[in-house]
Structures are given as C-alpha cells and as structure tokens.
Design an enzyme around this catalytic site. Structure first.
Site, PDB file in Angstrom:
ATOM      1  N   LYS A  88       0.447  -0.926   0.051  1.00 30.95           N
ATOM      2  CA  LYS A  88       0.202   0.140   0.215  1.00 30.95           C
ATOM      3  C   LYS A  88       0.540   1.054  -0.388  1.00 30.95           C
ATOM      4  O   LYS A  88       2.187   0.895   0.233  1.00 30.95           O
ATOM      5  CB  LYS A  88      -1.270  -0.175   1.330  1.00 30.95           C
ATOM      6  CG  LYS A  88      -1.598  -1.194   0.906  1.00 30.95           C
ATOM      7  CD  LYS A  88      -2.577  -1.225   0.051  1.00 30.95           C
ATOM      8  CE  LYS A  88      -3.906  -2.152  -0.192  1.00 30.95           C
ATOM      9  NZ  LYS A  88      -3.589  -3.183   0.424  1.00 30.95           N
TER      10      LYS A  88
HETATM   11  C1  LIG Z   1      -4.703  -4.212   0.612  1.00 31.50           C
HETATM   12  C2  LIG Z   1      -6.454  -4.938   0.707  1.00 31.50           C
HETATM   13  C3  LIG Z   1      -6.668  -5.708   1.621  1.00 31.50           C
HETATM   14  C4  LIG Z   1      -6.035  -6.287   3.054  1.00 31.50           C
HETATM   15  O1  LIG Z   1      -5.115  -5.999   3.525  1.00 31.50           O
HETATM   16  P1  LIG Z   1      -4.086  -6.335   4.547  1.00 31.50           P
HETATM   17  O2  LIG Z   1      -3.242  -5.332   5.554  1.00 31.50           O
HETATM   18  O3  LIG Z   1      -3.219  -7.213   4.431  1.00 31.50           O
HETATM   19  O4  LIG Z   1      -5.034  -7.632   5.258  1.00 31.50           O
HETATM   20  C5  LIG Z   1      -8.590  -5.451   1.874  1.00 31.50           C
HETATM   21  N1  LIG Z   1      -8.805  -5.550   0.867  1.00 31.50           N
HETATM   22  C6  LIG Z   1      -8.823  -4.666  -0.091  1.00 31.50           C
HETATM   23  C7  LIG Z   1      -9.645  -3.579  -1.084  1.00 31.50           C
HETATM   24  C8  LIG Z   1      -6.975  -4.245  -0.579  1.00 31.50           C
HETATM   25  O5  LIG Z   1      -6.707  -3.809  -1.274  1.00 31.50           O
END
Ligand SMILES: *Cc1c(COP(=O)(O)O)cnc(C)c1O
Length: 383
Positions: free
Chosen positions: A188
C-alpha cells in the site's frame, strides 16, 4: 510466482521514506514494544486529527479491521453483506466468518468500483452491511451509496485499504460509513509490512471496538483509570500491532507528502506517455472522475483480451519487468460458487478481471526505470 526481486523492475518495492529506522530504535529503547505504546498513541492522535474521526484504532491488518467491523455490526448467520465481486477476499471473508452470506455486486466499467446503480435491487430484509471498496484509491460514488444505505437503514463499512488520503467531493474517504478499514500492508501507499486501522465514525461502536481489540477485556478503560481492574467482558481477539511496527508506520505517515508527490508524478507520467499508444491499440486507461481526489495507489491498463494480456505479461517478463493482473471475480471463486455465484452474474467484473494489468509502481521508481516499462509496452507487437 517468481519472487519479484529476481527481476530488474519489480511490481512493488517497499522503501524507507524517512525516519523509520531511527523510530524503531526509539521504540525498542522506550521499552514498550507491545501494542498501544508511545508510537501507536501518536498515530491515533495524528489520524484522528487529520481525518477528524472520533476514533481510530491501529490493527494488525485491514483484514482484522474488517473482521472487527463485522463483529461490531453484530453480524449473524443468515445476514447478507453486499460487496463488489471485484475485490480482495478479505472484504467479504470478514463477514463470512460471522456466518453472513455474500451478495456480489458488479462494478462500474469506468472506475471498477461498486456499481451504485445496481445496488438497491440487491437489498433484502437480511442485508446487514454494504462494503464499498475504493479501487485503486479512486472513490466510489458515495453520495448515491450513502443515500441508498440510509434509506434502508443499512450500515456502510468502507474498505479503504487503497484510499487513505483520497477525497470524494472534498470529504475524506473512510469517513462516510459507520466504520472504515485501512491497510498498511507493504503493497500500500503508506505501509509497515503488515498493519491496518479501523476508523470509527459512529461513536456508538467505540467502546466495544476497544474491548474486541483487547481480547474481550475492558483493559483500555482500566488504563484510562475508568475501572479499577480489568476483566473479561465480551468476545474478542488480539488486534493490536507491536509498537515497533507503529514506529515504522509513523515515519511513513510523516513522509506522506513526499510519498504522494512521488506517486502522483509516476501515475501522470504513465498516463501521458501511454495515451497515444493506448488509443492506437484500444487499450483502456484509468478513469478518474472530476469530483474526486484519488490516491495514486496503482496504475492499471485494460487490454482488449485475456490473450493479449497474457502475451504482454510474457513480453514484459522477458525484459525483466513484472506487471501483474488483479482480482479474479469472487462470485466465481470456489467459495463464491458455493454461495451460488454463476458466470454472467457480474459481467463487467468478469470482463475486466480477465483484461486488467497493473504496471510496476513504487515510491522510489526512477524515471529511467519507468521509461523502460513504457518503452517495453510500446515495443509489444503481438496484438
Ligand atoms: C490490501 C487490501 C486488503 C487487505 O489488507 P491487509 O492489510 O493485507 O489485510 C483488503 N481489501 C483491499 C481492497 C485491499 O487492497
């Protein structure tokens, strides 16, 4: 998949953006590396002030923040939750864990976000929640979604994993629904390896959220001196990240402007450089409505066919470049089919997921790396 570090230009590359290492050392020196230490507290204050949200709680992941939201809404077996089919599995699994049945919505062809024009017909008396996902950090049509949710008195939980610091008509993403979930996973914009946060906009949920996150105890109240001993008061789990992760994360949050400037530049460079090429080959570029501020989370293109996409991935790989597709339709997954998902249920999702390709994108990507990607795309001639 071959680890991307074996390639010259990986898809993603997490990078130190500021004081991460110094802050981690400080966290260790503080002698408080479990959850809710000094760095976590700083982040809570920073997020609450920046986003003007009554409560934010760091979690071990966005997945866990979503799980907390499902518990907080008192999701029960037989309840239904409306999610886009084009999303990450956690968006829906958090509710399925509580026994809810997923109801899959198709996405808009332009933004790839939940198609708000098809939302109302999916609502039933069992609908517990609507979970819009701001795909690529481009906001969903929140006015329409909130109007429908309010009309039927259904909670909205925003999956804001990709949309932190984005806005819809001037309002921060993550502040529309009763709650929202952020991800700080290493893929992210702002990250600490594994991490997340729950934003609570509806104050009714704050006290129980603190309890759930602290193993079902009223420990948070105890630390504030509101009760004289802490005890088991509810169901719960352990959703606090270590303060070492919070230390890393605080440094990333402080470097937010640098990170967003870098990503904005990369995004626009792709968009401009590929414009003529895309038009010539009927390749679709991302659509960002005028009334939103996106987060420059990713740059994707949508190719004419699955076949072309597969050949293009190979073509890039031969040049040491990793480009990756994205979500497979959830309604057609093994689990989705058990809930009755069938081909044709979400035609836009089915078509887009076969053809969408994400280009290498990371904060420290150099102009020459990006040029290589652009030239490699332009040299592809197996249309
Ligand atoms: C990355 C992501 C998640 C999960 O995030 P984590 O922190 O890895 O649990 C959930 N929903 C979306 C849309 C994502 O892009």
């Amino acid at each position: 998949m071959t680890p991307s570090m074996d390639y010259k230009i990986p898809f993603n590359k997490p990078a130190i953006m500021g004081e991460e290492m110094a802050y981690i050392k400080q966290a260790v020196d503080n002698g408080h590396i479990s959850g809710d230490g000094p760095f976590s507290k700083k982040i809570h204050a920073l997020l609450q002030e920046t986003f003007n949200v009554p409560k934010t709680l760091l979690t071990t992941s966005c997945t866990h923040a979503l799980e907390m939201s499902a518990i907080l809404l008192d999701t029960q077996p037989g309840d239904e939750v409306i999610v886009p089919s084009f999303t990450f599995v956690s968006t829906v699994n958090a509710f399925v864990l509580r026994g809810a049945k997923p109801i899959f919505a198709d996405v808009r062809a332009d933004t790839k976000n939940l198609d708000e024009t098809q939302l109302e017909k999916l609502i039933t008396p069992r609908t517990k929640a609507i979970v819009p996902v701001h795909y690529a950090g481009v906001p969903c049509e929140m006015d329409a979604i909130m109007a429908i949710a309010n009309k039927h008195d259904i909670a909205v939980v925003e999956d804001n994993a990709q949309g932190l610091f984005g806005t819809y008509r001037g309002q921060w993403l993550g502040t529309f629904g009763a709650m929202s979930a952020v991800s700080f996973h290493e893929t992210k914009n702002i990250q600490c390896g594994e991490g997340g946060a729950l934003f609570i906009n509806d104050e009714r949920y704050i006290e129980r959220a603190e309890i759930l996150r602290e193993k079902g105890t009223n420990r948070s109240r105890y630390f504030r001196g509101q009760v004289d001993k802490y005890t088991w008061v509810d169901i719960g789990s352990s959703y606090l990240p270590s303060d070492m992760l919070a230390a890393y994360l605080l440094a990333q949050l402080e470097a937010k402007d640098t990170i967003f400037e870098a990503r904005k530049h990369i995004w626009h460079t792709y968009d401009q450089a590929l414009c003529a090429w895309a038009e010539e080959h009927a390749v679709e570029q991302p659509f960002v409505p005028n009334h939103v501020q996106q987060t420059y989370h990713m740059y994707y293109i949508v190719l004419p066919s699955l076949d072309v996409r597969s050949r293009l991935i190979e073509h890039l790989k031969e040049r040491g470049i990793v480009a990756v597709f994205h979500y497979q339709p959830l309604h057609l997954s093994q689990m989705g089919q058990q809930y009755g998902g069938q081909i044709g249920d979400c035609p836009v999702t089915e078509s887009v997921s076969d053809r969408l390709l994400r280009l290498p994108f990371y904060n420290t990507m150099t102009p020459s790396e990006q040029n290589e990607v652009i030239e490699a795309l332009q040299s592809f001639n197996a249309w």
